[in-house]
Design an enzyme around this catalytic site. Structure first.
Site: not given
Ligand code: ADE
Length: 323
Positions: A184, A188-189, A202
């Protein structure tokens, strides 16, 4: 899937070496909210030998968490321990599992997630490459404290952006060397720490690989499918090569100061769109050499995509000359 109660799950993961005493941990304000739990800023006394008190991020599950949700947090913890330390990876500092709610203590990144940071730093009048991007889909800063103190004057140059690309590629090279696949990877991560160090976050999350997560719209309209490679999208095949694809979307986000990918394509049309050979265009400010690296990740055939080691070499070559 487990048959156990929360306490048996916790004891099966217990590691005395990592246990941090709750008395020395202070939980502060909420800085993030995920599907299963919360992230708080906090302070930990004596967690780092170099300082008395360390600002940390604390991950927890909700009070009414199911055994599976508690186990997911413990799995994340064990992946983080196994992966170990690298400057471009959020590091594990400790945990509290005994005598209360399970808490995972990780390195704190002062500037929050890279996407929102890039959007805040977008030069005035910067022309977006993506079509129809509305200002209202921007920063979801509900829980993020915006830092305006020591960084607001320094605007971002193209070199800064390319350095972000290199840092993320270095972190991913390390993660892959530890046999960890992210699944992912997106701006945003990635978190940004002091002195603009990118930290991949994450990576230890147990992924919900069902359709619902990937097709679920985030509050601001982004859908994770837009970071997925065709084989991940089509048959849930996640690999180092699908991380490479996601990385190229992330590099595109960086070069567009937090642009939203494929704004005019609906999530359910993504697979056909890519199969027909469509790709995103070169961001106006993106040097050809950097766009060539990004494009090389967009091969339908996985084996034709580069590795993170190759991309790090190419990015270093661009930034620092012959290596
Ligand atoms: N949001 C989620 N995790 C974070 C962290 N480690 N540092 C800062 N903000 C965060």
């Amino acid at each position: 899937a487990t048959d156990g109660t929360i306490s048996t799950i916790i004891s099966s993961y217990y590691d005395d070496q990592c246990e941090f005493s709750r008395e020395n941990l202070t939980v502060g304000h909420l800085i993030g909210k995920g599907a299963f739990g919360f992230v708080y800023q906090g302070t930990a006394k004596g967690i780092n030998s170099k300082e008395k008190v360390t600002t940390v991020a604390i991950k927890t599950v909700r009070d009414d968490a199911t055994p599976d949700e508690v186990e997911n947090l413990l799995k994340e913890l064990s992946v983080m321990k196994m992966v170990g330390k690298h400057i471009n990876i959020i590091s594990f500092l400790g945990c509290c599992t005994k005598g209360g709610q399970v808490m995972l203590i990780v390195e704190y990144a002062k500037y929050g997630n890279l996407r929102d940071y890039l959007r805040r730093k977008r030069p005035p009048g910067h022309v977006l490459s993506g079509l129809y991007e509305t200002p209202s889909d921007t920063d979801n800063n509900e829980h993020q404290t915006i830092i305006h103190d020591d960084d607001y004057i320094r605007s971002l140059t193209n070199i800064d952006l390319i350095l972000f690309c290199l840092q993320v590629a270095s972190g991913m090279e390390y993660l892959h060397s530890k046999k960890c696949i992210h699944r992912d990877l997106a701006a945003r991560n990635v978190l940004l720490a002091e002195t603009r160090i990118c930290k991949i976050a994450d990576f230890g999350l147990a992924r919900d690989l069902t359709q619902t997560y990937y097709y679920r719209k985030q509050t601001d309209g982004r859908v994770p499918v837009k970071w997925m490679s065709p084989e991940a999208l089509f048959d849930r095949k996640f690999s180092k090569k699908s991380d490479v694809w996601s990385y190229s979307i992330l590099a595109w986000e960086i070069m567009t100061y937090g642009g939203t990918p494929y704004t005019s394509v609906a999530a359910e049309n993504m697979f056909d769109y890519l199969r027909d050979g469509n790709r995103m265009s070169q961001p106006i400010n993106c040097p050809n050499e950097i766009f060539q690296i990004i494009e090389s990740c967009w091969s339908f055939k996985e084996s034709l995509r580069p590795t993170f080691t190759q991309m790090c070499d190419n990015l270093r070559h661009y930034l620092y000359g012959s290596s």
